[in-house]
Design a protein around this motif. Structure first.
Motif, PDB file in Angstrom:
ATOM      1  N   TRP A 299     -10.183  13.023 -11.247  1.00  0.00           N
ATOM      2  CA  TRP A 299     -10.592  11.663 -10.926  1.00  0.00           C
ATOM      3  C   TRP A 299      -9.357  10.773 -10.760  1.00  0.00           C
ATOM      4  O   TRP A 299      -8.285  11.065 -11.279  1.00  0.00           O
TER       5      TRP A 299
ATOM      6  N   GLY B  14     -17.085  10.678  -6.031  1.00  0.00           N
ATOM      7  CA  GLY B  14     -17.261   9.232  -6.022  1.00  0.00           C
ATOM      8  C   GLY B  14     -17.985   8.704  -7.242  1.00  0.00           C
ATOM      9  O   GLY B  14     -18.034   7.491  -7.465  1.00  0.00           O
ATOM     10  N   GLN B  15     -18.547   9.609  -8.045  1.00  0.00           N
ATOM     11  CA  GLN B  15     -19.252   9.197  -9.259  1.00  0.00           C
ATOM     12  C   GLN B  15     -18.247   8.710 -10.294  1.00  0.00           C
ATOM     13  O   GLN B  15     -17.097   9.175 -10.345  1.00  0.00           O
ATOM     14  N   ASN B  16     -18.657   7.778 -11.139  1.00  0.00           N
ATOM     15  CA  ASN B  16     -17.774   7.277 -12.181  1.00  0.00           C
ATOM     16  C   ASN B  16     -17.557   8.363 -13.230  1.00  0.00           C
ATOM     17  O   ASN B  16     -18.519   8.987 -13.686  1.00  0.00           O
ATOM     18  N   ILE B  17     -16.305   8.576 -13.630  1.00  0.00           N
ATOM     19  CA  ILE B  17     -15.987   9.655 -14.560  1.00  0.00           C
ATOM     20  C   ILE B  17     -16.695   9.465 -15.903  1.00  0.00           C
ATOM     21  O   ILE B  17     -17.059  10.434 -16.573  1.00  0.00           O
TER      22      ILE B  17
ATOM     23  N   SER C 193      -3.617  10.283 -10.573  1.00  0.00           N
ATOM     24  CA  SER C 193      -4.955  10.762 -10.915  1.00  0.00           C
ATOM     25  C   SER C 193      -4.895  11.684 -12.134  1.00  0.00           C
ATOM     26  O   SER C 193      -3.823  11.924 -12.700  1.00  0.00           O
TER      27      SER C 193
ATOM     28  N   ASP D 233     -19.644   8.619 -16.426  1.00  0.00           N
ATOM     29  CA  ASP D 233     -21.010   9.136 -16.365  1.00  0.00           C
ATOM     30  C   ASP D 233     -21.050  10.659 -16.463  1.00  0.00           C
ATOM     31  O   ASP D 233     -22.133  11.241 -16.601  1.00  0.00           O
TER      32      ASP D 233
ATOM     33  N   ASP E 179      -9.053   4.825 -10.200  1.00  0.00           N
ATOM     34  CA  ASP E 179     -10.234   3.969 -10.051  1.00  0.00           C
ATOM     35  C   ASP E 179     -11.426   4.510 -10.830  1.00  0.00           C
ATOM     36  O   ASP E 179     -12.528   3.978 -10.741  1.00  0.00           O
ATOM     37  N   HIS E 180     -11.183   5.601 -11.578  1.00  0.00           N
ATOM     38  CA  HIS E 180     -12.191   6.257 -12.425  1.00  0.00           C
ATOM     39  C   HIS E 180     -13.296   6.940 -11.604  1.00  0.00           C
ATOM     40  O   HIS E 180     -14.349   7.273 -12.147  1.00  0.00           O
ATOM     41  N   LYS E 181     -13.044   7.192 -10.324  1.00  0.00           N
ATOM     42  CA  LYS E 181     -14.016   7.852  -9.458  1.00  0.00           C
ATOM     43  C   LYS E 181     -13.656   9.328  -9.290  1.00  0.00           C
ATOM     44  O   LYS E 181     -12.481   9.665  -9.106  1.00  0.00           O
ATOM     45  N   VAL E 182     -14.673  10.189  -9.354  1.00  0.00           N
ATOM     46  CA  VAL E 182     -14.451  11.633  -9.222  1.00  0.00           C
ATOM     47  C   VAL E 182     -13.976  11.958  -7.804  1.00  0.00           C
ATOM     48  O   VAL E 182     -14.586  11.525  -6.824  1.00  0.00           O
ATOM     49  N   ARG E 183     -12.893  12.713  -7.706  1.00  0.00           N
ATOM     50  CA  ARG E 183     -12.359  13.134  -6.408  1.00  0.00           C
ATOM     51  C   ARG E 183     -12.648  14.597  -6.115  1.00  0.00           C
ATOM     52  O   ARG E 183     -12.734  15.001  -4.959  1.00  0.00           O
TER      53      ARG E 183
END
Length: 228
Positions: free
Chosen positions: A143, A169-172, A217, A174, A146-150
């Motif tokens: 991730w 794109g999901q928040n890490i 990241s 979660d 921005d805390h978004k899963v890559r």
């Protein structure tokens, strides 16, 4: 005309009578024109005939139809028209045609062969990485700051007993309830490699490794070590 000569992109301008009135050196070089001939103000049709004879146009196009459609643009074009030309010699050109003046056309060319080659190599690399990750028993997730899963592989969801698939794109936050929030925040803040074991159920123990990546990241890998 002097300003155009300093522009690296090949440019050609045709007036309402479909004759070439302005061009730059990059345009001459792109198609190996005789500059004296271009100075005689040939029509677009004559230029297309030349390009077809020299095999600078797509092989799969019906030339008479292609020529007619390009000439029709003088009367029909309202906004910019974008075209990709795959030439027989392997080169690929991007062409933007824009209305110019009172019934004329402005052509701007770009050789995008190298960009497409890099894109193909990149897509191949990503495909290989994806296939490799999906065949690992180790769960992997990456991730960004921005805390978004890559990036995430299927094994990751299995190891953390997630019934829902994790999406790019999901928040890490979660996806990582198995690791205490404070520990996650500390790892991300310290950005130091870390290896620990954690119990996530009565029957499952996982070993996780945190690795900070050079671009800012984060990478986390999980291994189910319950059987040990």
């Amino acid at each position: 005309m002097g300003i155009l000569q300093n522009i690296s992109s090949p440019i050609a301008i045709f007036d309402s009578s479909k004759r070439l009135i302005v061009f730059n050196k990059a345009y001459v070089k792109l198609f190996s024109y005789d500059e004296n001939w271009l100075n005689s103000k040939p029509t677009l049709g004559e230029i297309l005939n030349f390009l077809n004879e020299k095999q600078f146009l797509p092989e799969d196009e019906d030339f008479p139809t292609y020529k007619r459609k390009r000439n029709d643009l003088f009367n029909n074009l309202i906004t910019s028209f974008h075209e990709i030309i795959h030439q027989p010699d392997g080169k690929t050109l991007s062409v933007v045609i824009t209305p110019y003046g009172d019934g004329g056309l402005l052509y701007v060319f770009e050789n995008i062969t190298y960009q497409l080659m890099l894109e193909r190599k990149y897509n191949t690399l990503i495909s290989v990485q994806r296939t490799t990750l999906d065949h690992l028993h180790e769960g992997v997730i990456v991730w960004g700051d921005d805390h978004k899963v890559r990036l995430v592989n299927a094994a990751f969801s299995t190891i953390i007993n997630s019934k829902d698939s994790i999406e790019i794109g999901q928040n890490i936050a979660d996806c990582m309830q198995v690791i205490p929030k404070q520990k996650m925040l500390k790892m991300m803040f310290d950005r130091l490699p870390l290896k620990e074991e954690i119990v996530i159920s009565d029957e499952k123990i996982i070993e996780f490794r945190y690795i900070p990546l050079p671009d800012g990241s984060h990478l986390l890998s999980l291994v189910d070590i319950s059987s040990r």
